[in-house]
Design a protein around this motif. Structure first.
Motif, PDB file in Angstrom:
ATOM      1  N   HIS A  67       0.164   6.231  -2.412  1.00 21.27           N
ATOM      2  CA  HIS A  67       1.114   6.449  -1.310  1.00 21.27           C
ATOM      3  C   HIS A  67       2.516   6.068  -1.785  1.00 21.27           C
ATOM      4  N   LEU A  82      -7.932  -3.137   6.840  1.00 21.09           N
ATOM      5  CA  LEU A  82      -7.271  -1.831   6.928  1.00 21.09           C
ATOM      6  C   LEU A  82      -6.507  -1.533   8.229  1.00 21.09           C
ATOM      7  N   TRP A  85      -3.655  -3.779   9.098  1.00 21.25           N
ATOM      8  CA  TRP A  85      -2.716  -3.642   7.968  1.00 21.25           C
ATOM      9  C   TRP A  85      -1.862  -2.383   8.123  1.00 21.25           C
ATOM     10  N   LEU A  86      -2.503  -1.289   8.533  1.00 21.15           N
ATOM     11  CA  LEU A  86      -1.748  -0.044   8.746  1.00 21.15           C
ATOM     12  C   LEU A  86      -0.708  -0.233   9.839  1.00 21.15           C
ATOM     13  N   THR A  90       2.195  -0.942   7.283  1.00 20.52           N
ATOM     14  CA  THR A  90       2.319   0.357   6.615  1.00 20.52           C
ATOM     15  C   THR A  90       3.085   1.373   7.456  1.00 20.52           C
ATOM     16  N   ARG A 193      -3.808  12.489   7.458  1.00 18.97           N
ATOM     17  CA  ARG A 193      -3.844  11.090   7.016  1.00 18.97           C
ATOM     18  C   ARG A 193      -5.278  10.555   6.955  1.00 18.97           C
ATOM     19  N   PHE A 194      -5.960  10.556   8.077  1.00 19.53           N
ATOM     20  CA  PHE A 194      -7.404  10.326   8.180  1.00 19.53           C
ATOM     21  C   PHE A 194      -7.796  10.664   9.611  1.00 19.53           C
ATOM     22  N   GLU A 223     -13.737   4.187   4.426  1.00 21.90           N
ATOM     23  CA  GLU A 223     -13.124   3.115   3.638  1.00 21.90           C
ATOM     24  C   GLU A 223     -13.599   1.753   4.122  1.00 21.90           C
ATOM     25  N   HIS A 260     -11.724   6.477  -1.341  1.00 25.35           N
ATOM     26  CA  HIS A 260     -12.534   5.302  -0.975  1.00 25.35           C
ATOM     27  C   HIS A 260     -14.038   5.558  -0.919  1.00 25.35           C
ATOM     28  N   SER A 285      -7.544  -1.583  -4.317  1.00 26.05           N
ATOM     29  CA  SER A 285      -7.277  -1.545  -2.888  1.00 26.05           C
ATOM     30  C   SER A 285      -8.480  -2.050  -2.095  1.00 26.05           C
ATOM     31  N   LEU A 289      -7.941  -5.190   0.482  1.00 24.02           N
ATOM     32  CA  LEU A 289      -8.107  -5.051   1.926  1.00 24.02           C
ATOM     33  C   LEU A 289      -9.516  -5.442   2.368  1.00 24.02           C
ATOM     34  N   ASP A 311      -4.057   3.713  -5.049  1.00 20.78           N
ATOM     35  CA  ASP A 311      -3.881   3.501  -3.616  1.00 20.78           C
ATOM     36  C   ASP A 311      -2.790   2.488  -3.295  1.00 20.78           C
TER      37      ASP A 311
HETATM   38  N1  GUN Z   1      -6.242   5.185   5.789  1.00 25.16           N
HETATM   39  C1  GUN Z   1      -5.290   5.824   6.495  1.00 25.16           C
HETATM   40  N2  GUN Z   1      -4.066   5.590   5.977  1.00 25.16           N
HETATM   41  C2  GUN Z   1      -4.260   4.780   4.931  1.00 25.16           C
HETATM   42  C3  GUN Z   1      -3.368   4.191   3.980  1.00 25.16           C
HETATM   43  O1  GUN Z   1      -2.156   4.364   4.003  1.00 25.16           O
HETATM   44  N3  GUN Z   1      -3.936   3.410   3.027  1.00 25.16           N
HETATM   45  C4  GUN Z   1      -5.284   3.200   2.971  1.00 25.16           C
HETATM   46  N4  GUN Z   1      -5.767   2.432   2.010  1.00 25.16           N
HETATM   47  N5  GUN Z   1      -6.126   3.731   3.840  1.00 25.16           N
HETATM   48  C5  GUN Z   1      -5.621   4.508   4.816  1.00 25.16           C
END
Ligand code: GUN
Ligand code: FE
Length: 421
Positions: A67, A82, A85-86, A90, A193-194, A223, A260, A285, A289, A311
C-alpha cells in the motif's frame, strides 16, 4: 547486447537453487535474457563482458502486495489488530492523498524505497483519489520500474473522508488505464479494497470493469478472524469469503491476487485452486497485526500459486528479502502448530516465491531463463562473506543479514535503474 559475469543465482523450480559460479547472463537490446551459461559460447567471444567480479547476480524482487499511501505509517502503529488498525491509523492517513502535494512527497519516497531494497516490480494499492493514483503510476514509470497500480474502490464502512462511489471507482480506474496506456511496464489493476469496504453495487461495477478491459484484480482475503466473521454477516448468501469475490467475477475470472489467506480452507481453498487465484503471503504484516499464519505449504502442494508481499504498512518494511526470512520463520511455527504436518519452507522455495512465482504475474519475470526480462540485482556481500561461504550460504546470509547497503546495481527490463540515494 550486454554480457554480465558474476556468481549467478536463480531458481527454475521451487526445489533447487541454480548456481553458476562466475557464470554469464547475456541480455538482448529488448532487455530480455538471451542466454545464461557457465562458460561463454564461442559466438560471444568478441563481445565486451561487464564483470561484476565475485559479487552475486540474482533476479530482482517482486512485491505482490503493498500500500503506497501507507508510506508515512510504516514502522509505527502496530499496537492493534486489523479492523481497529484500519479505522484508527490507516483510513485517516489515506484520506490525506486528496492533497496532490502530499501525495507527491510521499509517493516519491515510496518509489525510492522500493528501488532501494531491490524491488523492481510491485502490485500496488493506491487510494480512492484518481489524480494521486495517476501520479504514482508516473513516478514508477519515470523511475523505469514496473508494476500494477490500483485505484481503490471503497463505498461502505470507511470514513467520511475516505469513500468513493462505484461510479467514481470505475471512472478513476478508466482514467488510470488511459494514463498508463503508453507505459510499457506500468498498468492498472482493479482494486476493491476488501469485501467489508465494498457494497454489492461496487463489486458488480468493478467485476464488470475487470471483464470488459480484461484487467487483473487485487484484494484482501481471510486475513483475520474478526474480518471473516464480519464478511459472513455482511454477505450471508456467500458460501465463503472467496465466494463473495467469485460471484462478482473477481476470483480468477481474470488473473487475481488475494493478499493474506491466513484462514483459507475447505471450499475457499478449492476455489482458489480451481481458479488459479494467487495467494499473496505477507508474513511480516500477519505477524505485526497478529493476523495468523497462512497455510503456505498446503497451497504449494495443491498447486495454488503463492507470491510474497510486504503489505506496508501492516508490514513494517519494504524488503522482500526480509519477507522471505519471515516466510521461513513463520513456516517453522506453522510446522510446530500442525504437529509437523505442514513441512516448513526451504530457502530455495521462498526465493522462488519472491522471484519467479511472484514475477509470473507480470509475464516472463523473475528468472534468468532465456526470454525472461532481465530484472536483476548485483550484491556485494564481501563483508558478510568473511570466510569463503558457498554461494548458496552467501544468499542465505544475505537474506537474513543483508540490506540495501550491499546492493550495487539494480536492473529492470535490462535497464540499470539509478535513483539518487
Ligand atoms: N484489509 C483491507 N484494507 C487493508 C489494508 O490496508 N491493509 C491490510 N493489511 N489489510 C487490509
Ligand atoms: Fe494489504
Amino acid at each position: 547486447m550486454k554480457i554480465y559475469r558474476a556468481n549467478v543465482l536463480f531458481t527454475l523450480t521451487p526445489k533447487e537453487l541454480n548456481v553458476l559460479e562466475h557464470g554469464y547472463v547475456v541480455v538482448g537490446d529488448d532487455g530480455n535474457v538471451i542466454d545464461t551459461c557457465q562458460t561463454l559460447p564461442e559466438r560471444y567471444a568478441t563481445e565486451p563482458v561487464i564483470d561484476f567480479g565475485d559479487q552475486l547476480l540474482m533476479p530482482a524482487m517482486n512485491d505482490l502486495h503493498v500500500h503506497a499511501p501507507q508510506y508515512r505509517n510504516h514502522g509505527i502503529a502496530m499496537d492493534m489488530e486489523l479492523l481497529p488498525w484500519l479505522n484508527t491509523y490507516t483510513f485517516p492517513e489515506e484520506s490525506k492523498y486528496r492533497d496532490l502535494k502530499y501525495a507527491e512527497r510521499m509517493y516519491r519516497r515510496f518509489v525510492h524505497d522500493l528501488w532501494s531494497v531491490g524491488t523492481m516490480r510491485a502490485a500496488v494499492f493506491a487510494t480512492i483519489h484518481p489524480e494521486a493514483t495517476c501520479l504514482l503510476a508516473d513516478l514508477l514509470h519515470e523511475a523505469g520500474m514496473g508494476g500494477m497500480v490500483g485505484l481503490v474502490g471503497m463505498d461502505r464502512n470507511g470514513s467520511e473522508t475516505l469513500s468513493n462511489t462505484a461510479e467514481e471507482a470505475v471512472a478513476g480506474t478508466k482514467q488510470l488505464i488511459e494514463h498508463t496506456a503508453q507505459m510499457p511496464l506500468v498498468s492498472a489493476i482493479v482494486t476493491p479494497r476488501f469485501v467489508p469496504s465494498c457494497t454489492p453495487e461496487m463489486m458488480t461495477a468493478l467485476g464488470q470493469l475487470a471483464k470488459e478491459y480484461q484487467l487483473p484484480v487485487q484484494s484482501h482475503l481471510s486475513e483475520n478472524r474478526s474480518e471473516i466473521a464480519w464478511v459472513k454477516e455482511l454477505e450471508p448468501e456467500s458460501t465463503c469469503y472467496g465466494d463473495a469475490y467469485l460471484r462478482y467475477g473477481m476470483f480468477g475470472q481474470t488473473p487475481t491476487l488475494m493478499a493474506h489467506c491466513c484462514y483459507t480452507e475447505g471450499e475457499e481453498f478449492e476455489l482458489m485452486r480451481q481458479n488459479h487465484v494467487f495467494a499473496v503471503h505477507c508474513p511480516t504484516s500477519n505477524c505485526n497485526l497478529g493476523s495468523g499464519i497462512a497455510p503456505i505449504r498446503r497451497f504449494l502442494e495443491a498447486g495454488i500459486p503463492v507470491a510474497l508481499g510486504s503489505d506496508v504498512s501492516g508490514g513494517s518494511g519494504f524488503s522482500i528479502f526480509k519477507v522471505m526470512q519471515y516466510a521461513l520463520q513463520m513456516s517453522k511455527l506453522k510446522w510446530l502448530y500442525t504437529d509437523h504436518q505442514d513441512q516448513f519452507l526451504s530457502l530455495s522455495e521462498v526465493f522462488y516465491l519472491g522471484t519467479k512465482l511472484g514475477g509470473s504475474f507480470f509475464g516472463k519475470v523473475g528468472s534468468f531463463e532465456p526470454g525472461y526480462a532481465f530484472d536483476a540485482l548485483v550484491v556485494d556481500d564481501a563483508q558478510l562473506n568473511f570466510d569463503n561461504y558457498s554461494i548458496q550460504h552467501r544468499l542465505e546470509r544475505y537474506i537474513y543479514l543483508g540490506d540495501d547497503r550491499q546492493l550495487t546495481h539494480r536492473f529492470c527490463q535490462g535497464r540499470e535503474i539509478k535513483l539518487k540515494e
